[in-house]
Enzyme design. Structure first.
Site, PDB file in Angstrom:
ATOM      1  N   HIS A   1       0.817  -1.227   0.000  1.00 44.91           N
ATOM      2  CA  HIS A   1       0.000   0.000   0.000  1.00 44.91           C
ATOM      3  C   HIS A   1       0.843   1.266   0.000  1.00 44.91           C
ATOM      4  O   HIS A   1       0.313   2.357  -0.223  1.00 44.91           O
ATOM      5  CB  HIS A   1      -0.925   0.041   1.220  1.00 44.91           C
ATOM      6  CG  HIS A   1      -1.975  -1.026   1.244  1.00 44.91           C
ATOM      7  ND1 HIS A   1      -2.840  -1.240   0.189  1.00 44.91           N
ATOM      8  CD2 HIS A   1      -2.301  -1.942   2.196  1.00 44.91           C
ATOM      9  CE1 HIS A   1      -3.649  -2.256   0.500  1.00 44.91           C
ATOM     10  NE2 HIS A   1      -3.334  -2.698   1.701  1.00 44.91           N
TER      11      HIS A   1
ATOM     12  N   ASP B   1      -2.516 -10.769  -2.262  1.00 43.40           N
ATOM     13  CA  ASP B   1      -3.070 -10.238  -1.011  1.00 43.40           C
ATOM     14  C   ASP B   1      -4.530  -9.848  -1.280  1.00 43.40           C
ATOM     15  O   ASP B   1      -4.884  -9.462  -2.399  1.00 43.40           O
ATOM     16  CB  ASP B   1      -2.256  -9.018  -0.590  1.00 43.40           C
ATOM     17  CG  ASP B   1      -2.641  -8.473   0.781  1.00 43.40           C
ATOM     18  OD1 ASP B   1      -1.914  -8.763   1.747  1.00 43.40           O
ATOM     19  OD2 ASP B   1      -3.662  -7.758   0.881  1.00 43.40           O
TER      20      ASP B   1
ATOM     21  N   HIS C   1      -6.115  -7.333  -0.395  1.00 40.06           N
ATOM     22  CA  HIS C   1      -6.274  -5.898  -0.658  1.00 40.06           C
ATOM     23  C   HIS C   1      -5.525  -5.520  -1.937  1.00 40.06           C
ATOM     24  O   HIS C   1      -4.509  -6.135  -2.267  1.00 40.06           O
ATOM     25  CB  HIS C   1      -5.717  -5.082   0.508  1.00 40.06           C
ATOM     26  CG  HIS C   1      -6.375  -5.402   1.824  1.00 40.06           C
ATOM     27  ND1 HIS C   1      -5.823  -6.297   2.721  1.00 40.06           N
ATOM     28  CD2 HIS C   1      -7.536  -4.964   2.352  1.00 40.06           C
ATOM     29  CE1 HIS C   1      -6.633  -6.387   3.780  1.00 40.06           C
ATOM     30  NE2 HIS C   1      -7.677  -5.596   3.580  1.00 40.06           N
TER      31      HIS C   1
ATOM     32  N   ASP D   1      -4.302 -12.838   3.588  1.00 40.42           N
ATOM     33  CA  ASP D   1      -5.555 -12.349   4.160  1.00 40.42           C
ATOM     34  C   ASP D   1      -6.763 -12.637   3.264  1.00 40.42           C
ATOM     35  O   ASP D   1      -7.894 -12.293   3.615  1.00 40.42           O
ATOM     36  CB  ASP D   1      -5.470 -10.855   4.513  1.00 40.42           C
ATOM     37  CG  ASP D   1      -4.760 -10.031   3.464  1.00 40.42           C
ATOM     38  OD1 ASP D   1      -4.474 -10.576   2.361  1.00 40.42           O
ATOM     39  OD2 ASP D   1      -4.490  -8.841   3.719  1.00 40.42           O
TER      40      ASP D   1
HETATM   41 ZN   LIG Z   1      -3.924  -7.204   2.765  1.00 44.09          ZN
END
Ligand SMILES: [Zn+2]
Length: 309
Positions: free
Chosen positions: A125, A162, A164, A246
């Site tokens: 991120h 991931d 996200h 995740d």
């Molecule tokens: Zn994540």
């Protein structure tokens, strides 16, 4: 010729405060996995600190210097709503990025076929000038540019599974057709980016958003029908993986419902593809994963496939 592990005790010292999902225990869980009989023989190497030069290839130099200056002598310093620095953070954030560079060095030198970086905090991120979503420096992007600038590689790809979207990696890659970024992620979900129409330049960005409560079938279709053919066409000289766990069905932060077998499956597919296009050269780095069992078993499945066990 096997799988190298890069890690460091300093990565435990990044203290995110009570109740934070990106806790030091996550790394302890991964180390317990590495101590299992099937992984005990893997060579472990100390993750070195990245230097400002390496970090500044993808981050604004001012940002890098400001972050390092912001590490507190005591207590916490907040970089964004959920990203904090503690006194022990300096070593962790530098070694998390440095681990990917060292893993790239080792794999390109032929010391191993592939490598896994067991580090924290995660990185995908982190944008050129902004810490976000538990991430301070973008470890995988730093490694990609290290491969190009230090080793003269031209084309490097990152696959990010991931749960996200790796908004930071996308932001760093989007203008450069010799970098390729493909991501499966839950949508809608933090950080809200990663729509399928975000295609970068010459299609070098490939986003496969998956609805909440999608599962193995949708995930595997996205990988098989979209990511693998695009990767094959891009023909990278090195494949990097943003390995977050995740998307595991046990994870408390998302609802994608993947199983241990899915993590093993996708890793085997990527290892097979790397065999065909880039001599098997793969470097994987830990991103998210917030359920201890999901993280441990997802990681174990990933490692097994990297080792071709
Ligand atoms: Zn994540």
């Amino acid at each position: 010729m096997t799988t190298l592990i890069f890690t460091h005790h300093d990565c435990l010292a990044h203290d995110t405060g009570p109740g934070h999902p990106e806790a030091p225990d996550r790394l302890a869980v991964v180390w317990q996995v590495l101590d299992r009989p099937e992984f005990r023989e893997l060579e472990r190497r100390s993750a070195p600190e990245a230097d400002v030069e390496q970090l500044s290839r993808v981050h604004d130099r001012q940002y890098v210097e400001a972050v390092l200056a912001a590490v507190p002598d005591e207590g916490y310093r907040r970089l964004d709503g959920d990203t904090l620095l503690s006194p022990g953070s300096r070593g962790a954030i530098l070694r998390a990025a440095g681990s990917v560079c060292a893993a790239v060095d080792a794999v390109l030198a032929g010391e191993a076929t592939n490598a896994f970086c067991a580090v924290r905090p995660c990185g995908h991120h982190a944008e050129p000038a902004r810490a976000m979503g538990f991430c301070v420096f973008n470890n995988i992007a730093v490694g990609a540019e290290h491969a190009r600038k230090t080793h003269g590689l031209k084309r490097v790809a990152v696959v990010d599974f991931d749960v996200h979207h790796g908004n930071g990696t996308q932001a760093m890659f989007a203008d450069d057709p010799d970098l390729f970024f493909a991501s499966t992620h839950q949508s809608p979900l933090y950080p809200g980016t990663g729509n399928s129409w975000e295609r970068g330049v010459d299609g070098n960005i490939l986003n496969l958003p998956l609805e909440p409560y999608s599962g193995s079938v949708e995930f595997r279709q996205a990988v098989e029908r979209a990511i693998l053919p695009a990767l094959e066409a891009f023909h990278p000289e090195l494949l990097l993986i943003s390995a977050g766990f995740d998307a595991h069905k046990r994870d408390p932060l998302a609802q994608l419902g993947l199983t241990n077998e899915d993590f093993e499956w996708v890793t085997r597919k990527l290892v097979d593809l790397a065999d065909r296009v880039c001599g098997g050269r793969v470097v994987s780095a830990l991103e998210g994963g917030y359920d201890a069992t999901g993280l441990a078993e997802g990681c174990a499945a990933h490692l097994k496939a990297l080792m071709r066990a």
